[in-house]
Write an enzyme that holds these catalytic residues in place. Structure first.
Site, short mmCIF file in Angstrom:
data_model
loop_
_atom_site.label_atom_id
_atom_site.label_comp_id
_atom_site.label_asym_id
_atom_site.label_seq_id
_atom_site.Cartn_x
_atom_site.Cartn_y
_atom_site.Cartn_z
N LYS A 101 -81.76 -53.09 48.20
CA LYS A 101 -82.43 -52.84 49.78
C LYS A 101 -81.11 -51.51 49.72
O LYS A 101 -80.82 -50.52 50.12
CB LYS A 101 -81.43 -53.48 50.99
CG LYS A 101 -82.07 -54.68 51.19
CD LYS A 101 -83.63 -54.33 51.02
CE LYS A 101 -84.38 -55.25 52.18
NZ LYS A 101 -85.82 -55.00 53.08
N TYR A 152 -77.25 -61.96 49.29
CA TYR A 152 -78.13 -60.77 49.93
C TYR A 152 -77.27 -59.62 49.26
O TYR A 152 -77.96 -59.25 48.28
CB TYR A 152 -78.50 -61.29 51.49
CG TYR A 152 -79.55 -60.41 51.56
CD1 TYR A 152 -80.56 -61.66 52.48
CD2 TYR A 152 -79.27 -59.37 52.17
CE1 TYR A 152 -81.61 -60.76 52.43
CE2 TYR A 152 -80.44 -58.73 52.76
CZ TYR A 152 -82.17 -59.03 52.98
OH TYR A 152 -83.07 -58.52 53.66
N GLY A 198 -93.84 -61.31 61.15
CA GLY A 198 -92.30 -61.08 61.17
C GLY A 198 -92.62 -59.71 61.84
O GLY A 198 -92.77 -59.17 62.31
N TYR A 199 -91.60 -59.20 61.34
CA TYR A 199 -91.01 -57.22 62.06
C TYR A 199 -91.89 -56.45 62.04
O TYR A 199 -91.70 -55.25 62.66
CB TYR A 199 -90.27 -56.61 61.12
CG TYR A 199 -89.01 -57.41 61.85
CD1 TYR A 199 -88.48 -58.07 63.37
CD2 TYR A 199 -87.16 -57.85 61.10
CE1 TYR A 199 -86.87 -58.34 63.20
CE2 TYR A 199 -86.00 -58.57 60.92
CZ TYR A 199 -85.97 -58.52 63.33
OH TYR A 199 -85.06 -59.41 63.17
#
Length: 405
Positions: free
Chosen positions: A247, A238, A55-56
């Site tokens: 987050k 989310y 992924g990132y």
């Protein structure tokens, strides 16, 4: 052995070593095309990537090494292949990265173990002192459903659930390629708290704290952690869900770390990235459908970016931009680096809002880029590449320069 894809739920249980290697080679080629030789010396020189195998995080490591010639240390938790069974995609990605970096004469080393553990931090510090001296960039890119608390050994699990009320929405059953109504029960208070513990900023802080105390952060060192905010379509599950609380905690940690690193001319930021097909996003309800829609819209408008394009842009236009006035990074009001800017354009989002109610099982492949989603998903595991012969025998054992914890 001859390896074919086997998909169960949102995971492909087999992986193709050569396909994974070609994926990494492709990311390297993209990076070389995106970052000109003249900018090579503007970037980081010694980089630690926590969560470096897919992924990132993998894209962050590729960009640092092949865009800027940086020495890199990667930390991850993957399963090696054996004679009888392929390993995880991340294992082959990391092996390929190591091979290509060493061929280029770049320093590359990895730690395979639980990145949430004190042991991983101690080993990383030991290797940095021994081989790198000090690091100037710490990339934090862990996505895990579970975290073993380093002091007590207690296991905490994250929950991909909404808050307050049951969330019901149109989604794709990716096993049947059918449009279904998906319902997700709301998270309990404990599940929300545990999600913050697993996916929030606490572990990022523990890493930077340990590195700082050990004296292995160079003056002006920066740190970046990855986040996603999304839009109304994905908000209930989310940003407004348990994951969003985690987050938000990442934002809190960024503020603390920014103040700390700022004392030596550095800083810390959350980078908000666009939605891409990764093993992490495949697990989130509604994301496969949303990504299938947004990929179609952004491809039509010439705005599409994959994982590596996003990271190349993060380094080149945000972290190490020559445009930055007096070393100030271009952030939003919360101090975040925004790379979801193209995805969040009004025209892109309106097109997705218009598409969403129209999608049925019958028109899924024509109205959206679900075919592209499926291809990208299998590609994560080394499949669906035109330059790999999947009927040929391949060795599932890949050895490389990695410390096993």
């Amino acid at each position: 052995m001859i390896i074919k894809p086997k998909v169960r739920g949102f995971i492909c249980t087999t992986t193709h070593p050569l396909g994974c290697e070609r994926n990494v080679a492709e990311q390297i080629a993209t990076t070389r095309a995106n970052i000109p030789e003249s900018e090579r010396d503007k970037g980081p020189k010694n980089v630690l990537v926590i969560g470096a195998s897919s992924g990132y995080g993998l894209a962050a490591r590729v960009t640092a090494a092949f865009g800027y010639g940086a020495s890199t240390l990667g930390v991850f938790f993957e399963k090696p292949g054996t004679e009888k069974k392929p390993g995880t995609a991340g294992w082959y990605n990391a092996a390929a990265f190591d091979k290509f970096a060493k061929a280029e004469g770049l320093y590359s080393k990895a730690i395979n173990g639980d990145a949430f553990s004190h042991e991983a931090r101690e080993k990383a510090i030991e290797l940095i002192k021994q081989d790198m001296g000090q690091i100037d960039l710490v990339v934090y890119s862990l996505a895990s459903p579970v975290r073993k608390l380093p002091d007590s050994g207690e296991l905490k699990r994250s929950a991909l659930k909404p808050i307050g009320e049951t969330y019901t929405a149109t989604a794709i059953d990716t096993n049947k390629d059918a449009i279904v109504e998906a319902s997700v029960e709301p998270a309990t208070e404990e599940e929300i708290a545990d999600t913050v513990t697993v996916m929030g900023g606490e572990d990022w802080e523990l890493w930077v704290d340990a590195l700082d105390k050990a004296g292995v952060l160079a003056p002006g060192a920066r740190s970046v952690a990855f986040s996603y905010i999304g839009t109304e379509i994905t908000w209930p599950i989310y940003w407004h869900g348990a994951l969003g609380k985690a987050k938000e905690d990442l934002d809190r940690a960024a503020g603390e770390l920014d103040a700390r690193l700022g004392q030596h001319g550095g800083g810390a930021n959350v980078a908000v990235l666009k939605s891409v097909v990764t093993q992490a996003s495949a697990a989130i309800p509604v994301m496969p459908l949303y990504i299938s829609m947004v990929y179609k819209v952004m491809k039509e408008q010439g705005l599409h970016e994959g994982t590596i394009d996003q990271l190349n842009r993060l380094y080149r236009e945000r972290l190490y931009s020559t445009q930055g006035q007096n070393g100030e990074l271009a952030t939003d009001e919360a101090g975040r680096l925004r790379l979801d800017d193209w995805e969040l354009r009004d025209d892109v989002q309106q097109a997705c809002q218009d598409l969403w109610p129209q999608v049925t099982t019958e028109n899924l492949f024509t109205l959206t880029d679900y075919a592209g989603y499926k291809r990208e998903f299998l590609k994560l595991f080394g499949f669906e590449r035109d330059d790999v012969d999947y009927e040929a025998d391949v060795d599932p054992v890949a050895e490389f320069d990695v410390v096993q914890l």
